[in-house]
Design an enzyme around this catalytic site. Structure first.
Site, PDB file in Angstrom:
ATOM      1  N   HIS A   1       0.832  -1.203   0.000  1.00 46.49           N
ATOM      2  CA  HIS A   1       0.000   0.000   0.000  1.00 46.49           C
ATOM      3  C   HIS A   1       0.867   1.254   0.000  1.00 46.49           C
ATOM      4  CE1 HIS A   1      -4.053  -1.806   0.967  1.00 46.49           C
ATOM      5  NE2 HIS A   1      -3.226  -2.834   0.937  1.00 46.49           N
TER       6      HIS A   1
ATOM      7  N   ASP B   1      -5.704   6.102   1.958  1.00 50.71           N
ATOM      8  CA  ASP B   1      -5.896   4.734   1.483  1.00 50.71           C
ATOM      9  C   ASP B   1      -7.345   4.353   1.747  1.00 50.71           C
ATOM     10  OD1 ASP B   1      -5.887   1.855   1.353  1.00 50.71           O
ATOM     11  OD2 ASP B   1      -3.713   1.924   1.631  1.00 50.71           O
TER      12      ASP B   1
ATOM     13  N   THR C   1      -5.902   1.002  -3.919  1.00 54.66           N
ATOM     14  CA  THR C   1      -4.626   0.362  -4.284  1.00 54.66           C
ATOM     15  C   THR C   1      -4.847  -0.925  -5.083  1.00 54.66           C
ATOM     16  OG1 THR C   1      -4.592  -0.763  -2.172  1.00 54.66           O
ATOM     17  CG2 THR C   1      -3.295   1.266  -2.322  1.00 54.66           C
TER      18      THR C   1
ATOM     19  N   GLN D   1      12.982  -5.846  -6.882  1.00 64.13           N
ATOM     20  CA  GLN D   1      12.174  -6.550  -7.895  1.00 64.13           C
ATOM     21  C   GLN D   1      12.086  -5.807  -9.234  1.00 64.13           C
ATOM     22  OE1 GLN D   1       8.796  -9.042  -6.830  1.00 64.13           O
ATOM     23  NE2 GLN D   1       7.495  -7.783  -8.120  1.00 64.13           N
TER      24      GLN D   1
ATOM     25  N   ASN E   1       0.652  -5.035  -7.155  1.00 61.80           N
ATOM     26  CA  ASN E   1       1.871  -4.307  -7.534  1.00 61.80           C
ATOM     27  C   ASN E   1       2.738  -5.167  -8.444  1.00 61.80           C
ATOM     28  OD1 ASN E   1       1.598  -1.762  -5.978  1.00 61.80           O
ATOM     29  ND2 ASN E   1       1.544  -3.195  -4.257  1.00 61.80           N
ATOM     30  N   SER E   2       2.906  -6.434  -8.094  1.00 56.52           N
ATOM     31  CA  SER E   2       3.719  -7.320  -8.930  1.00 56.52           C
ATOM     32  C   SER E   2       3.091  -7.466 -10.313  1.00 56.52           C
ATOM     33  CB  SER E   2       3.860  -8.697  -8.279  1.00 56.52           C
ATOM     34  OG  SER E   2       4.603  -8.580  -7.088  1.00 56.52           O
TER      35      SER E   2
ATOM     36  N   ASP F   1      -6.918 -10.560  -3.507  1.00 60.94           N
ATOM     37  CA  ASP F   1      -7.318 -10.206  -4.873  1.00 60.94           C
ATOM     38  C   ASP F   1      -6.525 -10.968  -5.926  1.00 60.94           C
ATOM     39  OD1 ASP F   1      -4.927  -8.997  -4.132  1.00 60.94           O
ATOM     40  OD2 ASP F   1      -5.233  -7.226  -5.352  1.00 60.94           O
ATOM     41  N   GLN F   2      -5.670 -11.900  -5.507  1.00 57.32           N
ATOM     42  CA  GLN F   2      -4.723 -12.491  -6.462  1.00 57.32           C
ATOM     43  C   GLN F   2      -5.400 -13.382  -7.508  1.00 57.32           C
ATOM     44  OE1 GLN F   2      -1.960 -14.071  -3.592  1.00 57.32           O
ATOM     45  NE2 GLN F   2      -1.598 -12.012  -2.759  1.00 57.32           N
TER      46      GLN F   2
HETATM   47  N1  UDP Z   1       9.095  -6.726  -3.762  1.00 55.90           N
HETATM   48  C1  UDP Z   1      10.434  -6.412  -3.848  1.00 55.90           C
HETATM   49  N2  UDP Z   1      11.346  -7.407  -3.639  1.00 55.90           N
HETATM   50  C2  UDP Z   1      11.009  -8.670  -3.380  1.00 55.90           C
HETATM   51  C3  UDP Z   1       9.622  -9.000  -3.315  1.00 55.90           C
HETATM   52  C4  UDP Z   1       8.692  -7.998  -3.516  1.00 55.90           C
HETATM   53  O1  UDP Z   1      10.805  -5.258  -4.099  1.00 55.90           O
HETATM   54  O2  UDP Z   1      11.913  -9.496  -3.194  1.00 55.90           O
HETATM   55  C5  UDP Z   1       8.106  -5.654  -3.962  1.00 55.90           C
HETATM   56  C6  UDP Z   1       7.450  -5.745  -5.319  1.00 55.90           C
HETATM   57  O3  UDP Z   1       8.208  -5.061  -6.308  1.00 55.90           O
HETATM   58  C7  UDP Z   1       6.078  -5.114  -5.068  1.00 55.90           C
HETATM   59  C8  UDP Z   1       5.822  -5.378  -3.582  1.00 55.90           C
HETATM   60  O4  UDP Z   1       7.064  -5.784  -3.014  1.00 55.90           O
HETATM   61  O5  UDP Z   1       6.142  -3.712  -5.292  1.00 55.90           O
HETATM   62  C9  UDP Z   1       4.821  -6.500  -3.359  1.00 55.90           C
HETATM   63  O6  UDP Z   1       3.543  -6.018  -3.616  1.00 55.90           O
HETATM   64  P1  UDP Z   1       2.416  -6.935  -4.236  1.00 55.90           P
HETATM   65  O7  UDP Z   1       1.188  -6.108  -4.364  1.00 55.90           O
HETATM   66  O8  UDP Z   1       2.877  -7.587  -5.471  1.00 55.90           O
HETATM   67  O9  UDP Z   1       2.221  -8.097  -3.182  1.00 55.90           O
HETATM   68  P2  UDP Z   1       1.976  -8.111  -1.592  1.00 55.90           P
HETATM   69  O10 UDP Z   1       3.321  -8.049  -0.976  1.00 55.90           O
HETATM   70  O11 UDP Z   1       1.112  -6.915  -1.248  1.00 55.90           O
HETATM   71  O12 UDP Z   1       1.306  -9.423  -1.403  1.00 55.90           O
END
Ligand code: UDP
Length: 455
Positions: free
Chosen positions: A18, A111, A133, A330, A349-350, A369-370
């Site tokens: 977020h 948010d 988000t 990432q 985000n991914s 939401d995946q």
């Molecule tokens: N991320 C990262 N390095 C890692 C794993 C994840 O920078 O080794 C970042 C990724 O780029 C993304 C965020 O963590 O911006 C994960 O957000 P996402 O919405 O995909 O998943 P969540 O962590 O909320 O389940």
């Protein structure tokens, strides 16, 4: 544009997925002359490793300021406490800032998980902008739950909603199915819409071209709805902001993974990550490990420290073929030409990062939401394949292996690659000069300046 300073408070829910997009949006509006103060609970701030130097931070209370002393007993307990003390703490902060010269607060960008922030903004008579988000499709589903048009649990096998593809149970948000055991999560996401009609703006981290139909549908409900995404560091999109290579909140600065990729051939490496929150059980980790060992491609796998003990005992964390890291940058990894495929949990985000950097995916959704993100990537945007689960909800190594080889080697991969490159171009165009998201962001900023001149 007028010379007056506009001051926005940006208030993300305290979680990695977020804070990242909201911080990114902050950088964009700052670039347009808006003063931004990021507001975060003190307990979260204490553990935040670092923030970009251009961002000012203020803290509020979530009820756990002395975190070592009282820890939340559960997520529900945390939310209850935060919701109880958050409003007054935010009101106190706004009063305090209003009393300091050049700090008067003009707008709260909150948010949408925390609708009470809007009530506080309205108490002060200032602009309230909700920041969603998650994507439009997901928001539409939760909005239907809010309106009482989708009630858990459902008997239908196929769910049809306006402007969305037909959805199966596996595409629906997981909270829908866990509601009876624990309503906390569904209540949280549905409450986003409890007062949204009072918001002056509703901003969403997606881009119009990606979700046109549901975008048009949403605009008919809320005329003040705008897409402003993908909210990812600018270096990877249109390069408007100089040296904007990361979100700026990451704890780990290790470049080990990028260095390791440097001597690998183009599109030869499978990148595997399940995000910042996702947890796999031991059986699933074993299947992923076996698959990666045998799949014939190089692999880079993010296994969080909390998950490390679940790895098979004889699994080498650094070998000829692969590298396991606790965290990696990432965006830089996805942007690396050595990456050929992303095995992802499909966090939003991914998902946006994979699309924006042109990396095809193997979708392995876990929760929240995946499922819908996986559905959209595979069936609508056609940028990947979904690894199916067995009756124990496990993706077996053979299944995963065949998905990976389909992305890395098969004829179908060319078509998928073409599609993902088109999305990459559209994402960059959306945030570029005259792009849909850029224009929306400018419209929002101009409205803030305009509002301040007539008040
Ligand atoms: N991320 C990262 N390095 C890692 C794993 C994840 O920078 O080794 C970042 C990724 O780029 C993304 C965020 O963590 O911006 C994960 O957000 P996402 O919405 O995909 O998943 P969540 O962590 O909320 O389940």
């Amino acid at each position: 544009m007028e010379n007056k300073t506009i001051h926005c408070l940006v208030i993300p829910f305290p979680a990695h997925g977020h804070i990242n997009p909201m911080l990114q949006f902050s950088k964009l509006i700052q670039n347009e002359g808006v003063k931004v103060t990021l507001v975060t609970p003190l307990s979260y701030y204490k553990n935040l490793p670092k923030l970009p130097s251009s961002i000012t931070v203020e803290t509020i209370s979530d009820g756990f300021d002395q975190s070592g002393l009282t820890l939340p007993k559960s997520f529900k307990h945390y939310l209850n406490q935060f919701w109880e003390v958050g409003s007054e703490s935010l009101a106190y902060l706004i009063n305090n800032l209003n009393g300091r010269s050049n700090n008067h607060v003009d707008c709260v960008i909150y948010d949408s998980f925390m609708p009470w922030c809007l009530d506080v903004a309205k108490r002060f008579g200032i602009i309230g902008a909700a920041f969603l988000t998650q994507n439009l499709a997901m928001n539409s589903i939760y909005y239907h739950v809010h309106m009482g048009k989708l009630k858990p649990p459902f008997a239908e096998q196929v769910i049809s909603l306006p402007a969305l593809p037909q959805l199966l149970h596996r595409d629906m948000p997981s909270f829908y199915f866990t509601y009876e055991q624990d309503p906390t999560f569904l209540d949280l996401v549905v409450a986003q819409f409890s007062n949204i009609e009072k918001a002056d703006w509703i901003l969403c981290n997606s881009f119009f071209e990606l979700e046109k139909e549901v975008g048009d549908w949403t605009m008919k409900i809320w005329s003040n709805f705008r897409t402003i995404g993908p909210s990812i560091p600018n270096t990877f999109l249109d390069k408007k902001i100089k040296d904007d290579e990361d979100y700026g909140v990451s704890e780990f600065k290790s470049e080990e993974s990028v260095e390791w990729l440097n001597n690998k051939a183009k599109r030869s490496v499978v990148y595997v990550s399940f995000g910042s929150l996702g947890a796999l059980n031991e059986e699933q980790i074993e299947e992923v490990a076996q698959c990666l060992k045998d799949c014939g491609s190089y692999f880079l796998w993010v296994v969080k420290t909390s998950e490390e003990t679940k790895l098979p005992k004889d699994f080498e964390k650094k070998s000829e073929n692969g590298l396991v890291v606790a965290w990696c940058p990432q965006l830089k990894v996805l942007a690396h030409e050595a990456i050929g495929c992303f095995v992802t949990h499909c966090g939003w985000n991914s998902t946006l990062e994979a699309l924006s950097l042109g990396v095809p995916v193997v979708a392995m959704p876990l929760w929240s939401d995946q499922g819908i993100n996986a559905k959209l990537m595979v069936d609508v945007w056609k940028v990947g394949i979904r690894a199916s689960v067995d009756e124990k909800e496990i993706v077996r190594k053979e299944t995963l292996k065949s998905c990976i080889s389909e992305i890395m080697e098969s004829d179908k991969s060319k078509e998928i690659m073409n599609n993902v490159m088109q999305w990459k171009n559209l994402a960059a165009r959306a945030v570029g000069e005259d792009g849909s998201s850029y224009k929306n962001m400018i419209e929002f900023v101009n409205s803030l300046f305009h509002h301040s001149t007539i008040n």
